[in-house]
Design an enzyme around this catalytic site. Structure first.
Site, PDB file in Angstrom:
ATOM      1  CG  ASP A 315     142.125  61.812 105.664  1.00 39.19           C
ATOM      2  OD1 ASP A 315     141.399  62.565 104.947  1.00 39.19           O
ATOM      3  OD2 ASP A 315     141.236  62.026 106.928  1.00 39.19           O
ATOM      4  CD  GLU A 368     144.018  62.145 102.026  1.00 38.82           C
ATOM      5  OE1 GLU A 368     145.234  62.590 101.597  1.00 38.82           O
ATOM      6  OE2 GLU A 368     143.955  61.498 102.769  1.00 38.82           O
TER       7      GLU A 368
END
Length: 635
Positions: A315, A368
């Site tokens: 993330d 990401e």
């Protein structure tokens, strides 16, 4: 007699590796480990707290009294406190009471390495050990094939707490229940993988799991650790891979968490310009500190090792890469070369990926990452960060922006739907329609579509068709596959009752068939990251809003031709050039009546003509359905 017996699981080699930032199995040493010592059952505890002058284990076994069970600090300046406490075992609650040398600071901290945590809002750690017997041997033997870069990769992103609720009891499903209902649903829908939003223990429900305090413990909201293993096992037994969201970018300031752990900036960077995330009001790891790197990489390895995860989606990589991420001038300092790159974080990510792929060559790491930083999915030995894939955020923004426009205006925005192919092969891209696109007033994916109800569903089928025939792997957030009307709400179940209505049920059937078509059509995945796996036929028919292209796999005889009509007008006798002569057979059409379409199909074989078109020697006349995608094979 002391209440804590001297004992250690650490060797001198362990300590040297830890100090050097090269120990990537720290979970085998740190934390609480039920063992038998000299015939006495108890638990060994170890915690890193170099600024402490006293560390005690407090818990429900001693009425949380400070000072009764004092750990011993190691002599080797590692900052590790450890010891064996008799008669403390599985299920006991505990924390560390830490007295700091820094200004007399005293804290009660949960164990960073705890294998289980109390159910939030309670915050204690739980002594735990399970003897789960895995039954996924067959999957592990063949997952290299399923996880390969030339394999079909269609991911269903899930937030466990809100995928489906037990309505009668007004609660989320348990890991056991999910192992039945979620697994059977994902298999029926023909997805290849499931991605779970963070399941590591987190205290704050609205963070969706992205503010983690229990890095080594699956959240207790849905059951015990071994019950989560059972869910993973069931996925594997049904040939479904598991990707876990992993958050090494920041952590919350909760009093029981990692922040100011021993009265010092132990895990977080001491410089607020590098150690505090203003957007998320959270702390940023100190990627230049060896012991912190060991902690984080050990955590990544832990989920792959102990829970058999098949990949990690990392993330907020962009926030780690850049010192000026979401900061104004004067709020950040350049690196030693005058740039804005966080060199420590870059070094950390390279080392992370090297270790993951060395130890687990059959998994994937997925970044990401939303910027133009180069080499995210290139190997470290070629100067890249070493991730297996990177989210294609540009494709997502451009595509959703394009499809939200009334078709009458689309001819002025053709570049939005074609531009992604200008850079599609610069990285190993995953195409994401994630949870981020259906929250905070952005509307659901269906809600973004223009027109009346028929057009909205036709647009959505077309969007998904474009996605699945575009190079790259796929990720779709739960609910999108059946046309969730409302924005995602983490507190509520998906609106499964919508499947009582024909448009939603037919959309779900379309998605199921689209996944199957993708999985069984090698031209759509074998060269998904290679330039020669894609060839434009026409990208510049602005007036008609039509794009057409060829997808290619290893066998040229199995090439397919894709044509997308991005307006509601039926186009008869539409001519396209094709790369070889033969007969075209329609093999997929989003306008089929079984999907809720109008039934404009090419039912007969179409013979090519020796007529130059679109810079091709041969061409054919076809019929294009309204707001439809049509796929052909050449016989």
């Amino acid at each position: 007699m002391t209440n804590v017996i001297s004992h250690s699981l650490f060797t001198d080699f362990d300590i040297n590796l830890f100090k050097a930032g090269k120990h990537f199995r720290l979970y085998e040493k740190f934390g609480s480990h039920p063992i038998t010592l000299n015939g006495i059952e108890g638990t060994y505890f170890a915690v890193w707290a170099p600024t402490a002058n006293q560390v005690s284990v407090i818990g429900d076994f001693n009425f949380w009294i400070d000072g009764e069970y004092k750990l011993e600090v190691r002599w080797d300046s590692s900052g590790i406190w450890e010891g064996f406490i008799p008669h403390v075992g599985k299920g006991h609650l505990y924390k560390y009471k830490i007295h700091s040398n820094n200004m007399g600071y005293i804290s009660e901290k949960a164990d960073p390495y705890a294998r289980r945590c109390e159910h939030p809002p309670q915050t204690a750690s739980v002594v735990w050990k399970d003897n789960y017997k895995w039954k996924d041997k067959e999957w592990l033997k063949k997952r290299k094939k399923h996880n390969a870069l030339d394999a079909p990769y269609s991911v269903y992103e899930v937030h466990l707490g809100s995928w489906k609720k037990n309505i009668e009891e007004n609660r989320s499903l348990s890991y056991f229940e999910l192992a039945d209902e979620l697994v059977s649903y994902v298999k029926e829908m023909n997805f290849t993988h499931v991605e779970l939003m963070p399941i590591m223990e987190y205290p704050y429900e609205p963070s969706w799991g992205y503010q983690i305090t229990g890095y080594f413990a699956p959240t207790s909201r849905f059951g015990y650790p071994e019950e989560f293993k059972y869910l993973v096992d069931k996925l594997h037994q049904n040939d479904i891979g598991l990707i876990l969201d992993w958050v090494p970018s920041h952590f919350p300031e909760d009093a029981h968490g990692l922040g100011y752990f021993d009265g010092s900036n132990l895990y977080e960077h001491p410089d607020k310009k590098k150690g505090y995330h203003q957007d998320w009001k959270s702390l940023i790891f100190n990627y230049g500190r060896n012991e912190v790197r060991s902690f984080l990489i050990s955590n990544a390895v832990f989920w792959l090792d102990q829970y058999h995860a098949d990949g990690l989606r990392v993330d907020a990589v962009a926030s780690m890469l850049f010192l000026d991420y979401s900061r104004e001038e004067g709020e950040w300092d350049p690196n030693e070369f005058g740039g804005n790159e966080n060199l420590d974080a870059i070094s950390f990510m390279k080392e992370l990926n090297e270790e993951v792929y060395k130890s687990f060559p059959d998994v994937q790491t997925i970044a990401e990452e939303s910027t133009a930083f180069t080499g995210v999915s290139k190997p470290v030995f070629l100067g890249g960060l070493g991730f297996g894939m990177k989210w294609m955020m540009g494709w997502m923004h451009d595509t959703l922006d394009y499809f939200s426009k009334d078709p009458i205006y689309r001819k002025y925005h053709q570049n939005d739907i074609t531009f992604s192919l200008a850079y599609a092969f610069t990285e190993n891209f995953m195409l994401p329609l994630s949870h981020d696109e259906v929250v905070y007033g952005k509307n659901s994916i269906l809600g973004k579509m223009p027109g009346d109800e028929w057009q909205r569903f036709a647009n959505l089928r077309l969007l998904y068709g474009c996605m699945f025939t575009h190079p790259g792997t796929k990720l779709n957030f739960m609910g999108g596959e059946f046309g969730q009307y409302n924005e995602w709400n983490f507190q509520e179940s998906l609106d499964w009752n919508l499947l009582e209505f024909e448009p939603h049920k037919k959309l779900q059937n379309y998605f199921k068939d689209l996944n199957k078509f993708y999985k069984t059509t090698p031209a759509l995945y074998e060269k998904g990251f290679e330039q020669d796996g894609f060839e434009w036929i026409s990208y510049d028919d602005h007036e008609n809003c039509v794009i057409s292209y060829i997808r290619k796999g290893y066998d040229s005889k199995k090439d397919i031709i894709v044509v997308c009509n991005l307006t509601p007008s039926i186009r008869e006798n539409y001519r396209i050039g094709i790369h070889k002569k033969g007969k075209l057979k329609e093999i997929f059409n989003s306008d089929s009546t079984k999907y809720g379409g109008s039934g404009v199909l090419n039912k007969k074989m179409i013979t090519s003509k020796k007529k130059s078109w679109n810079s091709k020697e041969n061409s054919v006349d076809i019929t294009l359905p309204p707001l439809g995608i049509t796929v052909f094979e050449v016989k």
